[in-house]
Write a protein that holds these residues in place. Structure first.
Motif, PDB file in Angstrom:
ATOM      1  N   THR A   1      -9.973   9.634   1.832  1.00  0.00           N
ATOM      2  CA  THR A   1      -9.683   8.356   2.487  1.00  0.00           C
ATOM      3  C   THR A   1     -10.819   7.919   3.422  1.00  0.00           C
ATOM      4  OG1 THR A   1      -8.319   9.760   3.884  1.00  0.00           O
ATOM      5  CG2 THR A   1      -7.171   8.317   2.365  1.00  0.00           C
TER       6      THR A   1
ATOM      7  N   PRO B   1      -6.349  10.814  10.784  1.00  0.00           N
ATOM      8  CA  PRO B   1      -6.283   9.662   9.873  1.00  0.00           C
ATOM      9  C   PRO B   1      -6.484   8.349  10.610  1.00  0.00           C
ATOM     10  CG  PRO B   1      -4.086  10.565  10.255  1.00  0.00           C
ATOM     11  CD  PRO B   1      -5.050  11.494  10.929  1.00  0.00           C
TER      12      PRO B   1
ATOM     13  N   ASN C   1      -1.305   5.202   6.374  1.00  0.00           N
ATOM     14  CA  ASN C   1      -0.817   6.052   5.286  1.00  0.00           C
ATOM     15  C   ASN C   1      -1.396   7.455   5.315  1.00  0.00           C
ATOM     16  OD1 ASN C   1       0.867   4.072   4.126  1.00  0.00           O
ATOM     17  ND2 ASN C   1      -0.972   3.041   3.366  1.00  0.00           N
ATOM     18  N   GLY C   2      -2.078   7.783   6.401  1.00  0.00           N
ATOM     19  CA  GLY C   2      -2.584   9.134   6.535  1.00  0.00           C
ATOM     20  C   GLY C   2      -3.893   9.341   5.822  1.00  0.00           C
TER      21      GLY C   2
ATOM     22  N   TRP D   1      -6.280  11.995   3.180  1.00  0.00           N
ATOM     23  CA  TRP D   1      -6.257  13.040   2.158  1.00  0.00           C
ATOM     24  C   TRP D   1      -7.625  13.714   2.104  1.00  0.00           C
ATOM     25  CZ3 TRP D   1      -1.936  14.340  -0.688  1.00  0.00           C
ATOM     26  CH2 TRP D   1      -0.847  13.461  -0.595  1.00  0.00           C
TER      27      TRP D   1
ATOM     28  N   ASN E   1      -5.346  18.715   1.499  1.00  0.00           N
ATOM     29  CA  ASN E   1      -4.663  18.510   2.780  1.00  0.00           C
ATOM     30  C   ASN E   1      -4.213  17.070   2.906  1.00  0.00           C
ATOM     31  OD1 ASN E   1      -4.935  21.081   4.101  1.00  0.00           O
ATOM     32  ND2 ASN E   1      -7.127  20.665   4.301  1.00  0.00           N
ATOM     33  N   TYR E   2      -2.996  16.885   3.415  1.00  0.00           N
ATOM     34  CA  TYR E   2      -2.529  15.541   3.753  1.00  0.00           C
ATOM     35  C   TYR E   2      -2.289  15.506   5.256  1.00  0.00           C
ATOM     36  CZ  TYR E   2       0.529  11.569   4.411  1.00  0.00           C
ATOM     37  OH  TYR E   2       1.084  10.419   4.887  1.00  0.00           O
ATOM     38  N   TYR E   3      -3.042  14.642   5.945  1.00  0.00           N
ATOM     39  CA  TYR E   3      -2.869  14.478   7.382  1.00  0.00           C
ATOM     40  C   TYR E   3      -2.038  13.218   7.604  1.00  0.00           C
ATOM     41  CZ  TYR E   3      -6.861  17.676   7.469  1.00  0.00           C
ATOM     42  OH  TYR E   3      -7.696  18.746   7.271  1.00  0.00           O
ATOM     43  N   ALA E   4      -0.754  13.378   7.875  1.00  0.00           N
ATOM     44  CA  ALA E   4       0.113  12.217   8.059  1.00  0.00           C
ATOM     45  C   ALA E   4      -0.224  11.512   9.362  1.00  0.00           C
ATOM     46  CB  ALA E   4       1.575  12.663   8.064  1.00  0.00           C
TER      47      ALA E   4
ATOM     48  N   ARG F   1       0.305  17.866   9.453  1.00  0.00           N
ATOM     49  CA  ARG F   1      -0.509  18.170   8.285  1.00  0.00           C
ATOM     50  C   ARG F   1       0.312  18.936   7.271  1.00  0.00           C
ATOM     51  NH1 ARG F   1      -5.946  21.838   7.729  1.00  0.00           N
ATOM     52  NH2 ARG F   1      -4.791  23.251   9.073  1.00  0.00           N
TER      53      ARG F   1
END
Lengths: 355, 355, 355
Positions: free
Chosen positions: A270, A286, A290-291, A293, A317-320, A325
């Motif tokens: 992102t 982020p 939408n966080g 990736w 990894n998804y960082y909301a 995370r």
């Protein structure tokens, strides 16, 4: 003159005049699935869920002095003291830290467990970085240059403190918003006083795995270790590598060598950058609603004595938000222990919340 | 109507209408060096570093009721509950306390560990003051006169509570900003139910020392103890002394006497006074920006059964602020145990931060 | 845009923009007296005082994500993690909970220990409700209808997770300020993997009692349980009942049945109602300055295998405020174990403070 602030990933802080007190914590919950000998020790499969870290801290700052008490609640009823230190900042650029705190050794180790890219640190870092211990450290931290050195209590040696000396320095010739080039080096020497060096036994980067490499006992008088760090980040791309070499002085017995390295590459899909500050990285924060990736790969190699292990990790990894995370890691492990080869694969999922 | 305050040494407090909740803690980190038989048990030297206390508390006040939960994180993974009580203040000058709290016995014991002048309390206080236990206390506290008495749970006696009764009263004929004269007396009686009275074994006022005096086991049906307190402070000078006498009722066996006393003198070089309030002292609070310096001396004598020990402590305290104290104590110890004389010297350094 | 609030029984909350962090806890201190075989195991009497729960929590909310870490400090030095979960609220009416949290089974179990009417839950609830475990739950909660279902980690089965599935749904055809009619049903199935089902052993609703019913070991492959709930409240009156039936699958051995029920009736003498929200009850909150008084009665029956126990509890609660409750319970217990009948009586007093 009274100020209060709740910050995601940064605790709740209240401040009156020159006093501030902060409360916060972190929570990491993991689910792991793995199969084959490198993880289970047999040909079957295994799985486990674990509260990896559940910490509550209170910290304070008053004039030039600050302090932190952080309890790490374990699943088995124990509570580790993760941090318990007093810090003095009154000497210009110098910091003096007393009590239980993290010894300065290794880029991956200095990077907080909240901020590392993979779910677990590498075998070689876990084997050689002394981690958090009681002692006194002195250091100085600027954007481009940092150093810290300290004396630590590594247990008992005939009624006296078994001491450890540890130090690290880093240099960042490039530090802009968009680009970072980092070099670092570390040194440690600790008394073992005839005890086994238990940290030599390592799992293949899956914390609930049953099998460890390095099961032959390494006993000695002391351990001496060196490491070199290099890292580069440009925009959404980041990379880092570390090389370690250690020798356990066996006294009248033979010495044992422990060595290893790792290299890691990451890309934030992102577009965010991985933040860098004063000799260590932070986690991605982020920008959008939408966080963020991030994908990454890591190769890790570890040689305790005559054994050998390596692990390849691919992860997402998804960082909301700054607070949340979710990470998924796929690990392919391989070890040779006493001449016998074992391999296996694992999937780990982490849910992380930072107060 | 919502108020927040962070106070050095006094926690972070938030208040809405008639409800308030406070978060705070304390951290004490010690390094000790000592030599010879009175401390190590042999002719060698010893050293150790220790997190003496690392506490986090949450307390609340709502109308006439208050409560406190304080966890004391130990180094070995255990967490002691330092306080866990509910207090009712609704009956005029009376306080009712229920749960785990400090039993009322002894001036040095009632003075918080944050506020005592030396790093450790004396042998005789540690041997005879019951400390913190579960039970119910009733008391009243004014500037000049205080009393408290309670009933406590001191373990198990054949499936029932082994009870303890403890009480203390104090009288301060002089209490001005500049001068304090204080007298106090205490009483306790506890069931031992045939168990050993383990508190009789005491180190010579160095907490990490290996050797203890009073190693012969004192077993009995119950213990009864008395103490007398006297204290005087005038400007930067302060002094206090306590005298204790106890008898362990041996039942069919012989009774054992435990006695001792201490006298302590202090002087605040920077001119501050040691604060006194409602039957106990607080620690020095520096007036100037450069902190406060205090020097003190203490003589302590302890006789458990036929053994004997004494310790002379000379010390220096630096109070950087309400939150921070650094103390250095030099202890000269001496004990006679089973007719054998042992002596030794020790240096202890404490770093203290109160949130 | 920064807001702080201390709420009795609701913690201290600080909020900046869309981030909030809360600190709170609970403290329950009990004193119990009991006599005869159903409580002491012999014909004598017993007594004990106990810190039943001493908890400190930190929780956070950031956008759609929240998390809670709650430590429960035990008397013996252990610290149980009472809660350690991350919750996602971003899918319309759905809640996803990950980590250690309470499994959805039983009205009495879902009702917080702060909010239950008696001092202890019933034998059958404690025997069959799985309580707090690691896992993942998905649920939806509205005023009239709630459901939650989850998958949990119930230990180890040959290196893999011994899983449990648990679910509950509730329906409230009447929910007005003055009146509530509630129905609920629950289901659980857990792997035992040849281990003993230890929860089958229960005290007669006095937590410090020495004697337990169900001492014959119930071993099996898995346990399957059902329950049905019904509750009605109108003005100051409230009543609830639950029926449970479970079967431990013995594999090659015989199966064992565990069943029981309870019925409870309460009346708030000062006129307040017992609050109900989203499938569970809360504790009475006093309207006047003098607090609220509640009386109640409960009959509880429990049959693990061929044993049997019942307990009648009569109790009185005083709610001094949202934060403070004092409860007195009189329990008449009766059990038949291996054909031998034992009975006894007990009095329990609880002091409760909720931060």
């Amino acid at each position: 003159e009274s100020e209060v602030k709740a910050k995601a990933g940064g605790g709740a802080k209240f401040k009156t005049d020159d006093v501030s007190i902060k409360v916060g914590g972190r929570l990491m919950y993991d689910i792991d699935w793995f199969d084959d000998e490198a993880f289970t020790g047999n040909t079957g499969s295994g799985s486990d869920s674990e509260l990896r870290r559940a910490r509550i801290y209170v910290s304070g700052e008053f004039g030039n002095w600050e302090a932190k008490v952080q309890g790490d609640f374990k699943d088995d009823g124990d509570t580790a003291l993760s941090d318990a230190y007093i810090q003095y900042n009154g000497w210009d650029d110098l910091e003096l830290v007393l009590g239980k705190h993290k010894e300065p050794f290794g880029l991956e180790e200095q990077t907080s467990s909240k901020d590392i890219t993979a779910i677990e640190r590498t075998m070689i870092t876990n084997a050689l970085a002394p981690g958090k211990n009681y002692g006194a450290s002195l250091g100085s931290f600027s954007d481009e240059f940092t150093w810290m050195v300290g004396l630590y209590d590594h247990g008992d040696e005939g009624g006296n403190i078994a001491t450890g000396v540890t130090g690290r320095m880093t240099f960042a010739p490039v530090v802009t918003k968009n680009q970072v080039l980092h070099f670092g080096a570390g040194f440690r020497q600790s008394r073992l006083a005839g005890n086994e060096y238990g940290d030599a036994d390592q799992r293949l980067e899956i914390h609930t795995a049953d099998e460890k490499v390095g099961s032959s006992s390494i006993v000695g008088e002391s351990i001496t270790a060196y490491n070199f760090e290099v890292a580069y980040a440009a925009g959404p791309f980041h990379a880092q590598a570390e090389f370690f070499d250690a020798e356990v002085d066996g006294g009248f017995n033979a010495d044992t060598d422990i060595s290893g390295y790792y290299a890691q590459f990451g890309y934030v899909l992102t577009g965010e950058s991985r933040p860098y500050s004063k000799g260590k990285f932070k986690r991605v924060s982020p920008k959008g609603e939408n966080g963020a990736w991030e994908m990454f790969g890591r190769f890790s190699q570890y040689e305790p004595g005559s054994d050998e292990a390596d692990a390849v990790t691919l992860g997402l990894n998804y960082y909301a938000s700054k607070a949340v995370r979710v990470g998924v890691n796929y690990v392919m492990g391989d070890m040779t222990e006493g001449g016998v080869n074992k391999d296996g694969n694992a999937i780990a999922v982490r849910f992380q919340y930072v107060f």
